[in-house]
Design an enzyme around this catalytic site. Structure first.
Site, short mmCIF file in Angstrom:
data_model
loop_
_atom_site.label_atom_id
_atom_site.label_comp_id
_atom_site.label_asym_id
_atom_site.label_seq_id
_atom_site.Cartn_x
_atom_site.Cartn_y
_atom_site.Cartn_z
N LYS A 618 -143.28 51.89 12.02
CA LYS A 618 -141.83 51.81 11.84
C LYS A 618 -141.40 52.04 10.40
O LYS A 618 -140.46 51.43 9.89
CB LYS A 618 -141.28 50.46 12.34
CG LYS A 618 -141.70 50.08 13.74
CD LYS A 618 -141.45 51.17 14.76
CE LYS A 618 -139.97 51.50 14.94
NZ LYS A 618 -139.76 52.61 15.91
N GLY A 620 -141.62 55.55 9.17
CA GLY A 620 -141.39 56.99 9.05
C GLY A 620 -142.65 57.83 9.14
O GLY A 620 -142.64 59.01 8.76
N THR A 621 -143.74 57.26 9.66
CA THR A 621 -145.00 57.99 9.71
C THR A 621 -144.95 59.17 10.68
O THR A 621 -145.57 60.21 10.44
CB THR A 621 -146.16 57.06 10.12
OG1 THR A 621 -145.84 56.42 11.36
CG2 THR A 621 -146.39 56.01 9.05
N THR A 622 -144.22 59.04 11.77
CA THR A 622 -144.13 60.14 12.73
C THR A 622 -143.39 61.33 12.14
O THR A 622 -143.77 62.49 12.34
CB THR A 622 -143.46 59.68 14.03
OG1 THR A 622 -144.17 58.56 14.56
CG2 THR A 622 -143.44 60.79 15.06
N SER A 718 -136.92 46.53 12.68
CA SER A 718 -137.10 47.76 13.43
C SER A 718 -138.16 47.58 14.52
O SER A 718 -138.00 48.10 15.64
CB SER A 718 -137.51 48.89 12.49
OG SER A 718 -137.69 50.10 13.19
N LYS A 839 -136.90 58.24 18.59
CA LYS A 839 -136.87 58.14 17.14
C LYS A 839 -135.43 58.18 16.65
O LYS A 839 -134.57 58.89 17.20
CB LYS A 839 -137.66 59.29 16.51
CG LYS A 839 -139.13 59.35 16.97
CD LYS A 839 -139.89 58.10 16.60
CE LYS A 839 -141.33 58.17 17.06
NZ LYS A 839 -142.09 56.94 16.75
N ARG A 841 -133.24 55.67 16.52
CA ARG A 841 -132.25 54.83 17.21
C ARG A 841 -131.41 54.06 16.21
O ARG A 841 -131.87 53.66 15.16
CB ARG A 841 -132.96 53.82 18.13
CG ARG A 841 -133.64 54.44 19.35
CD ARG A 841 -134.02 53.32 20.32
NE ARG A 841 -134.77 53.82 21.46
CZ ARG A 841 -136.10 53.82 21.54
NH1 ARG A 841 -136.81 53.32 20.53
NH2 ARG A 841 -136.70 54.29 22.59
N TYR A 843 -129.46 50.63 15.48
CA TYR A 843 -129.46 49.24 15.92
C TYR A 843 -128.31 48.50 15.26
O TYR A 843 -127.79 48.90 14.22
CB TYR A 843 -130.77 48.55 15.53
CG TYR A 843 -132.02 49.26 15.95
CD1 TYR A 843 -132.23 49.60 17.28
CD2 TYR A 843 -133.01 49.59 15.03
CE1 TYR A 843 -133.40 50.25 17.68
CE2 TYR A 843 -134.17 50.24 15.41
CZ TYR A 843 -134.36 50.57 16.73
OH TYR A 843 -135.49 51.21 17.12
#
Length: 888
Positions: A618, A620-622, A718, A839, A841, A843
């Site tokens: 959570k 930003g690795t993706t 997150s 990715k 989203r 909240y």
């Protein structure tokens, strides 16, 4: 009245004068007594001819009843007697603090080698003269349970501040000190050790060393014999004192006794300070560790001064493997007399080592391949088959890693199995050894599977895990249901056949046995499997000579209890003693030439990644994974059916299956012919894993590491929202504030969610774990907030960090997507390719109470993170600077 006053004044003047004369007289008398004591007492003690001596003691035995100097009366003691505080092991960590002269000093390395062999934790420091002492306590807990000085004078000559600091620590926590005194050409022949009632006499030659049976520190060491002959070197220091705090441990005579005259006095070459002088127990050595008895006494000293916390048990298990039965060339094999000697020696050793049995490894193809006399020896050996233990090699003694087909391997094993059945060789020992250790480590899965199928193998051994040298680091592991035990060499190889032709001279073999490497192997390892060869039992029978004399030496000088167990029981015992070794640590086979030579030629290390994106989740690795995949020189791993773009190898269950292509390497393509191949993988839960850093560093020691950090409070929130979006019933039931503030009595599932929210945010703790295994220059810490707002600039930084030849302009291929709220890949025609729906989203904002709670929760951890980043010479992320401002 005035007359009376005058008389009183005259009387007072006379009385004052008489008193002064009397005091002067008493002072002179005391001075004379003190001078007489030093002139006729201490000076006589400093005479080299009579150092701590026992005149007239019989040369063959040590007269220990009279060997100690008579304690001086209380008036002569430097300080009143004190009782050393017992070591409180519950208040100190089981770590030895070792002060060395330099990182390359020989004695320092020898001390560390003993500690490493005993698997004792330690920390080395360059001995401060007038520098800072390392931090000794942490939150009222001692960080060290023992202190060792390579040069005791570094301790004695510490500046007053550090000396008082260390001594107070030792007294308060019951920590002892071990020190070595190594004389040189500048050492005074006789001198008092500053601050101690102890005198040193240096640069002496000694001989005929013996052990004081009254020494309280003896555990393994046995005080029975005298080590005849000169001790190594002419630079020995001996100790002498009239204080009852000092107890000799080792004593020896001066070399002057060699001339054939009456034996000289005994000198204390190692002395124990019982702590009666200043409350600190010490053991002082008068030379380095070149003398084998010093190593033995050092092991006991470590045990005694740590209250047996850092101690070796007395039980020792030994197994002697005889490899290559039937394989030897003509002239090197056993004849009938050799086989009889083998059985006779086994029976003799059983009187000293319960259940001792030679373990014979065979390759049946070479049966009856010697001379006629040697073939008769083969026949006699088989007639005694029930007297020995047996284990299989390969039928043709081939190296298993050369067989890529499981069926072919199994066929070879079946031939050996059939031979064993036909000749009455037991087949149920559950133990096997591969020729040249091929296929055991690095792991060749075909070998393990064939072993289990044909022989039902449960145990093997190798000298290759994790590496051949240094031998003290050899360890065991369990793989595919087979226990792999460490194997030791004993100075005997296939070419060591004749005693007089032993490499270096026969004395070298005797040194190995009598206090040398072979003895130390038994001393420092609770379980030793020794590798020998058929050729060591023919001709001069060096195998029999070696182990008969080894057992005799061990029982002469130690209290060790030698015994033997069959391999399967031995493996069970090993992992009872060392349960932490059950899980293997895979190394890069291409980093060790020996490993590369016994690794399948069909495999290549070029498929290993050079970059790991470790998380945390959570942050930003993706997105970073997507951006890196845009670069033509960077190739990501193939996706996993279970974990999608993440392999999760170093912290997942697949790790135990090994590194073969179907486990880890299958996730990366075969390398092309270009030199620009740069593989990378992303697994965001590596960051806070307790095992991933160590495992990754073992397999990928040269890899680059990238981690992304955002405000830990935002990361926690997150993760909570991520779980709610995936219908986690716990996240659905409890508010975020209830999750992060849950107490110890909360339901288990709630505490699990709390842990996954909070623990990954302890950034300093997790980052330090990675720094324990990787150099700071290999780790890049990214500001997650900047990655979200200025990704192109971050990618420029990454390309520089990776030293990529081709530099991609990310400013031209990234575009902000206002609908998604983050940056995406810009395609031809102005379209964008973004991450999936899960990715980005949005909240609800975090509530104020939760923000306040988390700011306080992470306050100290963020401060530690800032210090860590400063040491790494990396800039502070913008969010961290803001949090530090709130911490003031």
């Amino acid at each position: 009245m005035m007359l009376v006053c005058g008389r009183m004044r005259r009387l007072y003047r006379q009385l004052t004068l008489q008193t002064s004369l009397l005091l002067l007289f008493l002072f002179c008398m005391v001075s004379v007594l003190i001078s007489a004591y030093f002139l006729y007492g201490v000076k006589r003690e400093l005479e080299p001819a009579g150092v701590g001596g026992v005149e007239g003691a019989d040369e063959g035995t040590a007269n220990w009843e009279d060997s100690q100097a008579t304690p001086s009366p209380p008036s002569a003691r430097v300080l009143p007697a004190r009782t050393a505080k017992p070591a409180d092991m519950s208040r100190t960590d089981p770590v030895v603090l070792v002060f060395v002269e330099s990182l390359y000093s020989q004695l320092g390395q020898d001390i560390v080698a003993i500690l490493e062999s005993g698997r004792f934790r330690y920390q080395t420091e360059i001995a401060p003269g007038k520098g800072d002492m390392p931090t000794l306590t942490d939150k009222n807990r001692g960080r060290f349970t023992l202190v060792i000085y390579e040069n005791i004078l570094k301790y004695v000559n510490l500046d007053a501040w550090n000396r008082e600091l260390l001594d107070k620590y030792c007294v308060e926590y019951g920590v002892g000190i071990i020190g070595f005194f190594k004389a040189n050409e500048n050492s005074l022949q006789s001198a008092q050790l500053k601050g101690f009632p102890l005198f040193l006499h240096s640069n002496l030659g000694l001989r005929d060393c013996s052990v004081n049976p009254k020494s309280p520190l003896l555990l393994i060491t046995k005080a029975r014999e005298v080590e005849r002959g000169p001790l190594p070197g002419d630079d020995w220091t001996v100790f002498q004192s009239n204080h009852s705090t000092y107890e000799p441990v080792l004593l020896a005579r001066g070399r002057a006794a060699e001339a054939g005259g009456p034996p000289g006095p005994l000198h204390a070459a190692v002395v124990q300070d019982l702590g009666l002088h200043d409350g600190i127990q010490r053991v002082l050595f008068g030379n380095n560790l070149n003398f084998w008895l010093h190593k033995l006494v050092l092991v006991d000293a470590v045990s005694f001064l740590t209250g047996k916390r850092l101690s070796l048990a007395l039980e020792r298990y030994i197994l002697v493997d005889i490899d290559d039965i039937f394989v030897g060339k003509e002239g090197t094999r056993m004849k009938v007399s050799d086989v009889k000697a083998l059985l006779d020696t086994q029976n003799e050793l059983r009187t000293h080592v319960p259940n001792f049995t030679f373990n014979l490894g065979f390759s049946g193809k070479f049966f009856h391949a010697g001379t006629d006399e040697e073939d008769l020896g083969d026949d006699l050996l088989l007639s005694y088959s029930k007297e020995f233990w047996w284990f299989p090699h390969m039928w043709s003694h081939m190296q298993p890693h050369l067989f890529h087909n499981h069926s072919v391997l199994a066929e070879q094993m079946l031939l050996n199995h059939k031979f064993a059945e036909e000749h009455g060789i037991p087949t149920n020992m559950g133990y096997a050894v591969a020729p040249h250790h091929s296929g055991v480590y690095p792991v060749h899965m075909q070998l393990y599977e064939a072993w289990k199928k044909v022989w039902g193998i449960k145990v093997t051994s190798t000298e290759e895990y994790p590496h051949l040298k240094p031998a003290r680091f050899r360890r065991g592991f369990i793989h595919s249901g087979i226990s792999v035990l460490p194997r030791q060499t004993c100075g005997l190889f296939t070419h060591t056949i004749f005693y007089n032709e032993y490499p270096g001279s026969p004395k070298e073999l005797d040194k190995l046995i009598n206090g040398g490497e072979l003895f130390l192997t038994v001393l420092l390892n609770p379980i030793s499997i020794f590798m020998t060869h058929l050729s060591n039992y023919g001709n001069d029978r060096l195998g029999l000579y070696t182990f008969k004399n080894l057992v005799k030496f061990v029982q002469t000088w130690t209290n060790l209890k030698l015994q033997t167990l069959p391999p399967v029981q031995l493996a069970q015992k090993y992992f009872q003693i060392f349960p932490e070794e059950r899980d293997p640590i895979w190394q890069d086979p291409c980093e060790d030439k020996r490993h590369k030579d016994i690794w399948s030629k069909e495999k290549t290390c070029d498929r290993f990644p050079k970059l790991l994106i470790i998380g945390p989740q959570k942050t930003g690795t993706t997105a970073l994974y997507l951006f890196l995949g845009m670069h033509p020189d960077l190739t990501s791993n193939y996706p996993s059916k279970e974990t999608f773009e993440e392999i999760q190898f170093f912290n997942g269950r697949n790790y135990h299956k090994g590194i073969d292509w179907w486990v880890y390497m299958e996730y990366f393509p075969l390398p092309s012919n270009t030199s620009s191949d740069f593989y990378f993988e992303k697994s965001a839960n590596y960051f806070d894993s307790e095992v991933a850093a160590r495992r990754a560093a073992a397999l990928l020691p040269k890899a680059k590491i990238i981690t992304i950090l955002i405000n830990p409070a935002d990361r926690a929130y997150s993760w909570y929202q991520h779980q709610r979006a995936h219908d986690d019933p716990v996240a659905q039931k409890y508010t975020f504030h209830e999750v992060i503030t849950a107490g110890r009595d909360a339901p288990i599932k709630l505490k699990v969610l709390q842990s996954r929210c909070l623990v990954p945010g302890l950034y300093a703790t997790h980052l330090q774990r990675w720094l324990n295994h990787y150099h700071p220059s290999q780790i890049l810490v990214l500001d997650g907030q900047m990655l979200r707002t200025e990704p192109a600039s971050v990618m420029d930084k990454i390309q520089k960090f990776l030293a990529l030849t081709n530099v991609l302009n990310y400013h031209k291929i990234l575009a902000f997507d206002p609908k998604k709220g983050f940056w995406c890949q810009l395609l031809d025609g102005g379209k964008t390719k973004c991450l999936g729906k899960s990715k980005g989203r949005r909240y609800p904002d975090m509530d104020v109470d939760s923000r306040s709670f988390l700011r306080e929760h992470y306050r100290e951890h963020n401060i530690e993170l800032s210090k860590l980043l400063y040491k790494m010479s990396q800039p502070l992320p913008s969010w961290l600077r803001e949090e530090l401002l709130h911490s003031r």
